[in-house]
Design an enzyme around this catalytic site. Structure first.
Site, short mmCIF file in Angstrom:
data_model
loop_
_atom_site.label_atom_id
_atom_site.label_comp_id
_atom_site.label_asym_id
_atom_site.label_seq_id
_atom_site.Cartn_x
_atom_site.Cartn_y
_atom_site.Cartn_z
N ARG A 95 0.92 -1.27 0.13
CA ARG A 95 0.54 0.06 0.53
C ARG A 95 0.73 1.73 -0.30
O ARG A 95 0.48 2.62 0.51
CB ARG A 95 -0.72 -0.11 1.08
CG ARG A 95 0.41 0.32 2.47
CD ARG A 95 -1.45 0.39 3.71
NE ARG A 95 -0.60 -0.17 4.78
CZ ARG A 95 -0.76 0.37 6.19
NH1 ARG A 95 -2.00 0.98 6.48
NH2 ARG A 95 -0.62 -0.43 7.28
N LYS A 115 2.41 6.19 1.98
CA LYS A 115 1.91 4.65 2.44
C LYS A 115 0.42 5.06 2.60
O LYS A 115 -0.14 5.98 3.47
CB LYS A 115 2.37 5.03 3.54
CG LYS A 115 2.45 3.59 4.82
CD LYS A 115 3.30 3.43 5.82
CE LYS A 115 2.62 2.79 6.72
NZ LYS A 115 3.85 2.30 7.70
N ARG A 178 6.15 10.27 2.96
CA ARG A 178 7.23 9.79 4.30
C ARG A 178 8.37 9.66 3.83
O ARG A 178 8.86 10.38 2.43
CB ARG A 178 7.28 8.44 4.79
CG ARG A 178 8.05 7.20 5.62
CD ARG A 178 8.00 6.45 6.22
NE ARG A 178 7.72 5.12 5.54
CZ ARG A 178 7.31 4.06 5.74
NH1 ARG A 178 7.51 3.74 7.22
NH2 ARG A 178 8.03 3.08 4.87
N ARG A 185 15.53 -2.28 3.52
CA ARG A 185 15.52 -3.25 4.77
C ARG A 185 16.33 -4.48 5.03
O ARG A 185 16.77 -4.35 3.74
CB ARG A 185 14.38 -3.95 4.39
CG ARG A 185 13.11 -1.95 4.39
CD ARG A 185 11.56 -2.64 3.66
NE ARG A 185 11.17 -1.90 3.15
CZ ARG A 185 9.87 -1.10 3.74
NH1 ARG A 185 9.26 -1.62 5.01
NH2 ARG A 185 9.32 -0.12 3.75
N ASP A 254 11.61 -7.37 7.43
CA ASP A 254 11.00 -6.09 6.75
C ASP A 254 10.86 -4.46 7.23
O ASP A 254 10.53 -3.94 6.54
CB ASP A 254 9.71 -6.23 6.34
CG ASP A 254 8.82 -7.14 6.91
OD1 ASP A 254 8.61 -7.91 7.47
OD2 ASP A 254 7.72 -5.85 7.04
N ASN A 255 11.09 -4.55 8.19
CA ASN A 255 10.71 -3.49 9.20
C ASN A 255 11.99 -2.87 10.12
O ASN A 255 12.28 -2.36 10.83
CB ASN A 255 9.72 -3.65 10.23
CG ASN A 255 8.45 -3.42 9.75
OD1 ASN A 255 7.84 -3.00 8.81
ND2 ASN A 255 7.90 -4.41 10.65
#
Ligand code: AMP
Ligand code: MG
Length: 487
Positions: A95, A115, A178, A185, A254-255
């Site tokens: 998204r 986002k 953002r 990542r 992934d974060n």
């Protein structure tokens, strides 16, 4: 339709060109009625945007991705990730969109990213959308982290789209703009590795070196040096989280960034009462990402990065593993150093104090804070007052007063520096009850509580008259706090 902003802003597509296999050109969904909820004017200026232009209808169309400058190539980025320990080879921006890279006033390359901008080929079952509340949460918490001096992605704006989003109820939708030093990542490397294309993996690693850790290029083993730079950046970052009581909530691979910036604020929160078992995420049933587990999880995630990098570290797989294991071994040392140095500063202790004195003092304090359920943030400010001679507010917080008095006496004998403490221990953090209050009001159309909260967060270390409610722990009836991710 493309509209060029009336400024010198251009969006580069370096990621999309260097790593086309990991970038799907895509467009944002049309926002029927974009309305600005919050704009970060100082960040806008830093990025060489004219804030007044960003507020205009053309500016808002850029901020929701509906009008991008000509020459830009918005993409959804591919990445993989371990989610709660299970590997998912293809996650990607479900998204989100990378609009492109821009060069800020200091010459730094920054990603401009959206986002909540609609479904992409990575959306799986998701609707591609985001609700006003969670996007404002990311705005508030990331900007508070920045004000605390902690590396983080930044928030440029939140724009309500005019499109409702179906969650448990219908909620107003929004897009967060953002800004990050990149969106690379650990999961990006896992994705490249899982494709089996070592050339792609090498290009990704070289892209990361150029962008974040240019010193690694000079090393005899640049890709090992890249890994070591990420280990060092994450050890320092997670120590900073721990020192302010920040709980990320979803430390999936992934974060976790390659730059060492905090990213993806979902079910995150600042801890109230000190307790290593603190969890805020409603989906973290096992407490995998509890406050006290964060250093170990970071190390685990870095081991996954090492695995992804193995083909670049050495032609001989066994030697590659040996190199990776040795470099990962630095994490604990670096984390422990950063954390114990940080704790000494929080306690105002003199430089060069013997570890045999400092270490038990810190450990005993943490045990007492936990035992007495003491609010982590406000404690360090009342402790500075105790260093100045007024110990009563601190003493009032403890159940076992004799134990605390004993600790206080030993600490005071070391001559703690109250002013140094106040420079690192925040008065204002985005407390959970205040964040909830601000998000609920904003969802109903009242932005005043949000503005008040953001104002207090911008100067976290300077106590200001009239802002007492931002420095006070949640009322007892606020209850057990939970946040929800993926919303
Ligand atoms: P997160 O938990 O926000 O880090 O997201 C994990 C993955 O789920 C990423 O691939 C996201 O892009 C994707 N995702 C989260 N929410 C949505 C949504 N509403 N629609 C599509 N994809 C989503
Ligand atoms: Mg994420």
């Amino acid at each position: 339709m493309s509209v060029a902003p009336p400024t010198s802003v251009t969006l580069d597509d370096r990621f999309a060109r260097d790593l086309a296999e990991m970038a799907v050109p895509w467009q944002a969904e049309e926002a029927p009625d974009p309305r600005l909820l919050v704009l970060n004017e100082s960040l806008a200026t830093e990025l060489r945007f004219d804030p007044a232009w960003l507020r205009s209808s053309d500016g808002l169309r850029l901020l929701v991705g509906n009008a991008v400058p000509s020459g830009a190539t918005p993409v959804a980025q591919a990445y993989a990730g371990h989610q709660f320990g299970g590997f998912v080879p293809r996650l990607g921006d479900g998204r989100a969109l990378l609009l492109g890279e821009l060069v800020d006033v200091s010459g730094r390359v920054r990603d401009l990213h959206l986002k909540g901008s609609g479904r992409t080929p990575f959306a799986r079952g998701g609707d591609g959308l985001a609700a006003v509340g969670p996007m404002l949460r990311e705005y508030v918490v990331s900007e508070a982290m920045h004000a605390l001096g902690i590396p983080t992605t930044r928030s440029l704006a939140v724009v309500a789209t005019g499109r409702p989003v179906r969650r448990e109820t219908l909620l107003p939708g929004a897009v967060l703009a953002r800004v990050a030093s990149s969106h690379l990542r650990v999961g990006s490397f896992q994705y490249a590795r899982a494709t089996g294309d070592v050339d792609l993996l090498r290009r990704l690693a070289d892209h990361a070196i150029t962008r974040h850790h240019p010193g690694a290029a000079e090393s005899e083993r640049p890709h090992l040096a890249l890994f070591e730079a990420v280990v060092a950046a994450q050890a320092s970052l997670v120590a900073r989280w721990m020192l302010v009581g920040f709980v990320h909530g979803v430390m999936n691979t992934d974060n976790m960034t390659i730059s060492g910036e905090t990213i993806d604020y979902g079910p995150c929160a600042f801890m109230d009462a000190f307790d290593p078992a603190t969890v805020y995420s409603s989906i973290d049933h096992g407490g995998r990402y509890a406050y006290g587990n964060q250093p170990v999880v970071a190390e685990w995630n870095l081991a996954r990065l090492a695995e992804a990098l193995l083909p670049l570290l050495h032609d001989d797989p066994e030697q590659a593993v040996a190199l990776a294991v040795e470099s990962l071994g630095a994490f604990r040392r670096q984390y422990d150093d950063a954390w114990s140095t940080g704790m000494r500063v929080k306690l105002g202790l003199p430089d060069g104090l013997d570890d045999a004195v400092a270490s038990p003092l810190v450990d005993e304090l943490l045990a007492q804070l936990q035992e007495s359920h003491v609010d982590h943030t406000s404690f360090f400010r009342v402790l500075a007052a105790a260093a100045r001679g007024d110990a009563e507010p601190a003493r009032n917080l403890f159940l076992d007063l004799a134990a605390f008095d004993g600790w206080l006496q030993r600490w005071r004998a070391l001559g703690p520096d109250a002013d140094a403490m106040d420079r690192v221990n925040p008065v204002y953090i985005p407390r959970n009850h205040l964040v909830e209050e601000a998000l609920a009001a904003a969802t109903e159309g009242d932005l005043a509580p949000l503005d008040g909260l953001l104002d207090a967060m911008t100067t976290p270390f300077d106590e200001r008259p009239g802002l007492e409610r931002y420095a006070t722990p949640a009322p007892k009836d606020f209850g057990e706090y939970r946040t929800f991710c993926g919303t």
